[in-house]
Design a protein around this motif. Structure first.
Motif, short mmCIF file in Angstrom:
data_model
loop_
_atom_site.label_atom_id
_atom_site.label_comp_id
_atom_site.label_asym_id
_atom_site.label_seq_id
_atom_site.Cartn_x
_atom_site.Cartn_y
_atom_site.Cartn_z
N ILE A 1 40.30 -1.84 58.34
CA ILE A 1 40.16 -1.98 59.79
C ILE A 1 40.65 -0.73 60.53
O ILE A 1 40.03 -0.28 61.49
CB ILE A 1 40.90 -3.24 60.29
N ALA A 2 41.77 -0.15 60.06
CA ALA A 2 42.28 1.05 60.73
C ALA A 2 41.33 2.23 60.55
O ALA A 2 41.02 2.95 61.52
CB ALA A 2 43.67 1.40 60.19
N CYS A 3 40.85 2.44 59.33
CA CYS A 3 39.94 3.56 59.07
C CYS A 3 38.62 3.40 59.82
O CYS A 3 38.08 4.38 60.34
CB CYS A 3 39.68 3.68 57.57
N ARG A 4 38.12 2.18 59.88
CA ARG A 4 36.85 1.96 60.59
C ARG A 4 36.97 2.27 62.08
O ARG A 4 35.97 2.56 62.74
CB ARG A 4 36.37 0.52 60.40
N ARG A 5 38.20 2.24 62.60
CA ARG A 5 38.44 2.56 64.00
C ARG A 5 38.96 3.98 64.18
O ARG A 5 39.39 4.36 65.27
CB ARG A 5 39.43 1.55 64.60
N CYS B 1 47.15 5.31 59.73
CA CYS B 1 47.81 4.03 59.44
C CYS B 1 46.89 3.13 58.61
O CYS B 1 46.83 1.92 58.81
CB CYS B 1 48.29 3.34 60.71
N CYS B 2 46.18 3.74 57.68
CA CYS B 2 45.29 3.03 56.76
C CYS B 2 46.03 1.90 56.05
O CYS B 2 47.20 2.04 55.67
CB CYS B 2 44.75 4.04 55.74
N ARG C 1 53.24 6.68 63.14
CA ARG C 1 53.17 6.91 61.70
C ARG C 1 52.30 8.11 61.38
O ARG C 1 51.15 8.20 61.83
CB ARG C 1 52.62 5.67 60.98
N ASN C 2 52.84 9.02 60.61
CA ASN C 2 52.08 10.16 60.10
C ASN C 2 51.48 10.96 61.25
O ASN C 2 52.07 11.13 62.30
CB ASN C 2 51.01 9.68 59.12
#
Length: 337
Positions: free
Chosen positions: A92-96, A101-102, A282-283
């Motif tokens: 969900i994080a990567c798709r957005r 924050c993968c 994060r990161n």
């Protein structure tokens, strides 16, 4: 190739290992510089969350390309750094577009083996062009990007008061990029040497010693009793994190960059009446990496001010434990390989 492995907390071993084979979609790098960060230090002392041993540490890296593999527009011998947060691309994080924050995040040197070795294979999409920067500068891009990301995450605006708790390497980057964003910055720490560094090197006018009585009153005085509209914790220390809620202005934002193993607690009525915002940072993202590189090239950041200790790769195992001692005044140790 020579590889340095953290086998257990407090123990490093040099080993001879095979040069990584070039996996599909990867590029092979020849490591030139390794910056030592708080994550490395915490892993060595056994306090880093989500960590397993043995592990090859190291993710603040500068390198040359040994084999570009799948990388488009990169050549053998080219100076690079890379984004060391390897994402899955499908959650969900990567798709957005929130790759930092993968859900399945694999951080190089934390969840997977890192760069304390001569060669490292990385996903080609993670590569960042050096743009004429030197190896020392490129090895500092990642930790400074952490700071840049937190400032973007907080939405820092020119003229507002930003309190940064913790003047270690990450905190210093946060302080620097808060200043670049036009904020009025207050640096807070328990280490007088680091606070003096903020004054001398980063030209921060307002510093607060957290060990002294009256810290809150001092912050109130600096801000004309308004208190900071942004508070950023870069300590990862439970007491410091929980104490930070008390410095927040009404309508303010509290950003946690430092990572703590335990639960945190705070007064809900005090937080609620402020209509405060609590967030983590994060990161960093590619945008943050490019912002750091652009700031270096524009002369807004002087990376050399951060490097206080230099060692060769074969000296790391002997020197590493000493970098945990505040008396040694380490801001950034840089390893040449």
């Amino acid at each position: 190739m020579r590889t340095l492995v953290c086998t257990t907390p407090g123990q490093f071993d040099y080993q001879d290992t095979a040069v990584p084979t070039l996996a599909e979609g990867h590029s092979l790098l020849k490591i030139q510089r390794i910056g030592i960060c708080g994550t490395d230090l915490h892993a060595f002392e056994g306090t880093q969350p989500y960590f397993q041993y043995p592990r090859i540490l190291g993710h603040e890296l500068a390198a040359t390309i040994e084999n570009p593999g799948a990388a488009q527009g990169f050549e053998k011998g080219e100076a690079v750094t890379f984004i060391p947060y390897f994402h899955c691309g499908t959650c969900i994080a990567c798709r957005r577009g929130r790759f930092n924050c993968c859900v399945q995040m694999q951080v190089c040197g934390v969840h997977v083996d890192g760069g304390m070795r001569e060669y490292l294979s990385v996903p080609s999409h993670a590569l960042i062009k050096g743009q004429g920067l030197g190896f020392d500068e490129l090895a500092l891009v990642e930790p400074l990007a952490i700071g840049a990301h937190s400032i973007r995450r907080a939405g820092v605006e020119p003229g507002e008061w930003v309190l940064v708790i913790g003047a270690g390497p990450i905190g210093l980057g946060i302080i620097e990029f808060a200043s670049i964003a036009g904020a009025n910055v207050i640096a807070m720490d328990v280490n007088q040497r680091r606070l003096q560094f903020c004054k001398d090197q980063l030209k921060i006018e307002h510093t607060v010693d957290a060990t002294l009585a009256g810290a809150k009153e001092q912050i109130a005085s600096i801000t004309n009793n308004d208190m900071p509209t942004v508070v950023i914790d870069a300590t990862g220390n439970l007491r410091a994190i929980e104490g930070g809620f008390g410095y927040l202005a009404h309508g303010g934002r509290y950003v946690m960059v430092g990572l703590q193993k335990e639960n945190i607690s705070f007064s809900h009525p005090e937080f609620h009446k402020r209509e405060a915002t609590l967030m983590s940072s994060r990161n960093a993202t590619r945008e943050d990496f490019e912002h750091v590189i652009g700031s270096m090239k524009a002369g807004k950041v002087n990376p050399s001010t951060y490097i206080t200790h230099r060692v060769n790769f074969e000296e790391v195992a002997d020197q590493f434990a000493g970098w945990l001692d505040p008396k040694n005044g380490v801001i950034k140790a840089m390893v040449s390989i």
